[in-house]
Scaffold this active site. Structure first.
Site, mmCIF file in Angstrom:
data_model
loop_
_atom_site.group_PDB
_atom_site.id
_atom_site.type_symbol
_atom_site.label_atom_id
_atom_site.label_comp_id
_atom_site.label_asym_id
_atom_site.label_seq_id
_atom_site.Cartn_x
_atom_site.Cartn_y
_atom_site.Cartn_z
ATOM 1 N N ASP A 89 -22.433 -7.373 19.813
ATOM 2 C CA ASP A 89 -23.809 -7.826 20.000
ATOM 3 C C ASP A 89 -24.359 -7.191 21.269
ATOM 4 O OD1 ASP A 89 -23.635 -10.222 22.288
ATOM 5 O OD2 ASP A 89 -21.803 -9.955 21.128
ATOM 6 N N HIS A 145 -17.379 -4.314 13.512
ATOM 7 C CA HIS A 145 -18.523 -5.218 13.702
ATOM 8 C C HIS A 145 -19.174 -4.826 15.028
ATOM 9 C CE1 HIS A 145 -20.767 -9.028 13.249
ATOM 10 N NE2 HIS A 145 -20.657 -9.125 14.571
ATOM 11 N N ASP A 184 -11.131 -4.376 7.597
ATOM 12 C CA ASP A 184 -11.986 -3.351 8.205
ATOM 13 C C ASP A 184 -13.355 -3.406 7.548
ATOM 14 O OD1 ASP A 184 -13.047 -1.190 9.510
ATOM 15 O OD2 ASP A 184 -11.806 0.321 8.505
ATOM 16 N N GLU A 210 -14.458 -7.032 15.331
ATOM 17 C CA GLU A 210 -15.443 -6.768 16.375
ATOM 18 C C GLU A 210 -14.783 -5.937 17.473
ATOM 19 O OE1 GLU A 210 -19.054 -9.037 18.762
ATOM 20 O OE2 GLU A 210 -17.438 -10.240 17.895
#
Length: 542
Positions: free
Chosen positions: A155, A468, A513, A522
């Site tokens: 993020d 991710h 994956d 992530e």
């Protein structure tokens, strides 16, 4: 040559250091051959050990030793019974040079608030992001500059506590293995004077200054209220930025890493080092004035990662140890001696138990006023911890120090933190078993695991392709940003796709994956940082 889909032979897909112990992991007993890739010549024939049950992966596995192969080159392994072959790998004096470079370059890709140009970012370039001022929670009128720093993970949040752990790993790597960083990355700041690893750390440290309140307290994190959609490029994330409330854990970590930075940067930039020291002292004053734990929890309207922690004794200990190492002021020595008596793990290297960095600072201190009893106690505890890691490694089918119940969120971070500790123990005790065990952890990360997968994007014959990680999901580039360490198997199955596809699998198999698997796939700065530290050991100039 066809790769087996049965994962019959797993190896470190990058390679093995010359003259090191070299093992592959097999799912069948028997005779195997090491073959030179270019010529097809058989350079070694060996016999596997007996099959043993590997509880974590659910496989029967056997080691095959080919340590006798000490020729420089590219090789693969073939099982004589059914012609199953392994991934190719190198044997070199320093096989991890490009990987080490990639792990460090990844921090540049994590940068916030700067245009990543094609000159330095290649196809993964993008515009500057998150340049707007942020507001302090519960005070929307207080707008502050918050640009810079590293995005924490997949993020775009920026967090002090895990960021401090990442910087500490990089600074410690430079402190112990400076010759590993002779090569330029390069990054925009490359000048041939200051090593690029210190330029990169400064990008995060300069942002951390902005997280310190005039009182000395440190805002816990800077994020939007919610995570943006996965398809959002960083420059398109335009939601308001919020300084979350001050926490004692963030303040302690800030004081510690700034005190450490003051020592490391002193030979290169005395003014910057002084600024770091002043900031550390100011935050220590805040900790003294706020002796109770000020834990952080997300406010009700913020749903980004909270990195909450109910204790701060480990953060305060780290801060006191680093400040003593920098200032030699007996005030900090008295504080650390007092705090050390409290019950907490003295060699934790995780953001949630970070006291190990304090113990290491004390053991590495050049102060003549260390307390001999404490010093000897810390050495004893370090050896016990390393011996425990060694014992766990001997019980595991792939040679790593994870028990069956330790495949948690970010298990690869645990693997690399444990390898860090083993290498630090090797530095103090010169016990070759610790170094060899740490290298087995590297082998696991790079493919010698039950998934036959290199957990570092862009490195290895069969590496993670779909992390991710929003920038790689949102761009139009097929390959992911290289050099990112994936979180690894997580038996908790915390995301929907893991729950759907991984139910009933053994812990070491609980990985997918897939870009939706934030709980297994992530990436994060503080997962890259211990890996960089560990690889620095083998990249140093001998």
């Amino acid at each position: 040559m066809t790769r087996s889909t049965m994962r019959g032979i797993t190896v470190n897909q990058i390679g093995y250091p010359l003259y090191s112990n070299k093992h592959a992991v097999f799912t069948k007993e028997g005779t195997f051959q090491v073959i030179e890739e270019g010529s097809g010549e058989i350079v070694f024939t060996g016999q596997t050990g007996p099959l043993k049950n590997d509880d974590a992966s659910g496989h029967m596995v056997a080691f095959g030793d080919f340590s006798a192969v000490n020729d420089v080159g590219r090789f693969y392994i073939r099982h004589e019974m059914d012609s199953v072959t392994s991934a190719t790998f190198s044997i070199l004096q320093r096989p991890y040079t490009e990987l080490h470079h990639g792990l460090l370059k990844a921090f540049y890709y994590f940068r916030c608030g700067q245009e990543l140009t094609p000159e330095f970012a290649g196809p993964w370039h993008h515009s500057a992001c998150h340049l707007a001022k942020g507001f302090v929670y519960d005070n929307h009128k207080q707008l502050l500059d918050c640009s810079g720093g590293w995005h924490d993970a997949g993020d775009y949040g920026k967090y002090v506590v895990p960021g401090a752990k990442a910087v500490a790993d990089l600074l410690l790597a430079y402190e112990l293995y400076p010759s590993a960083f002779n090569r330029p990355t390069p990054i925009p700041e490359t000048d041939g004077i200051i090593p690029d690893v210190l330029h990169e750390c400064r990008w995060e440290l300069d942002w951390m200054f902005k997280m310190q309140d005039p009182s000395g307290g440190v805002f816990h994190k800077l994020t939007t209220h919610q995570f943006p959609p996965l398809s959002t490029l960083p420059e398109h994330d335009l939601e308001p930025l919020v300084f979350s409330p001050i926490s004692s854990t963030a303040t302690g970590c800030f004081a510690a890493v700034m005190a450490k930075a003051a020592r490391i940067y002193q030979p290169f930039d005395a003014d910057f080092a002084h600024k770091c020291k002043q900031a550390a002292v100011l935050s220590w004053g805040w900790l003294v004035n706020n002796p109770d734990v000020i834990a952080f929890h997300n406010p009700p309207d913020i749903a980004t990662g909270d990195y909450s922690d109910q204790q701060d004794i480990d953060d305060r200990y780290w801060a006191a140890c680093e400040l003593y190492g920098t200032t030699h002021d007996p005030i900090y020595h008295h504080a650390l001696l007092t705090i050390h008596k409290e019950p907490f793990h003295k060699f934790g290297l995780c953001w949630s138990n970070i006291g190990g960095y304090g113990s290491l600072a004390y053991l590495l201190s050049n102060s003549t006023q260390t307390d001999l009893e404490l010093y000897e106690q810390l050495l004893s505890d370090l050896r016990k911890e390393a011996d425990y890691m060694l014992w766990k490694s001997t019980t595991d089918g792939h040679g790593i120090s994870l028990l069956k119940d330790e495949y948690i969120w970010g298990s690869n971070k645990v693997v690399m933190n444990n390898a860090m500790l083993l290498l630090i123990a090797y530095r103090f005790f010169k016990d070759k078993r610790y170094e060899a065990a740490a290298l087995n952890h590297v082998h696991y990360l790079l493919g010698r695991n039950s998934l036959d997968l290199s957990f570092v994007t862009g490195f290895g014959d069969h590496s993670v392709q779909h992390p991710h990680y929003r920038p790689s999901i949102a761009d139009d580039i097929n390959s992911p940003v290289p050099g990112l360490v994936s979180g690894g198997p997580n038996a908790g199955l915390h995301d929907d796709i893991s729950k759907k596809r991984l139910q009933g699998l053994p812990p070491a198999q609980c990985f997918i994956d897939h870009e939706d698997s934030y709980a297994t796939n992530e990436v994060a700065v503080y997962w890259n940082s211990p890996a960089l530290f560990v690889l620095s050991h083998w990249e140093q100039q001998q």
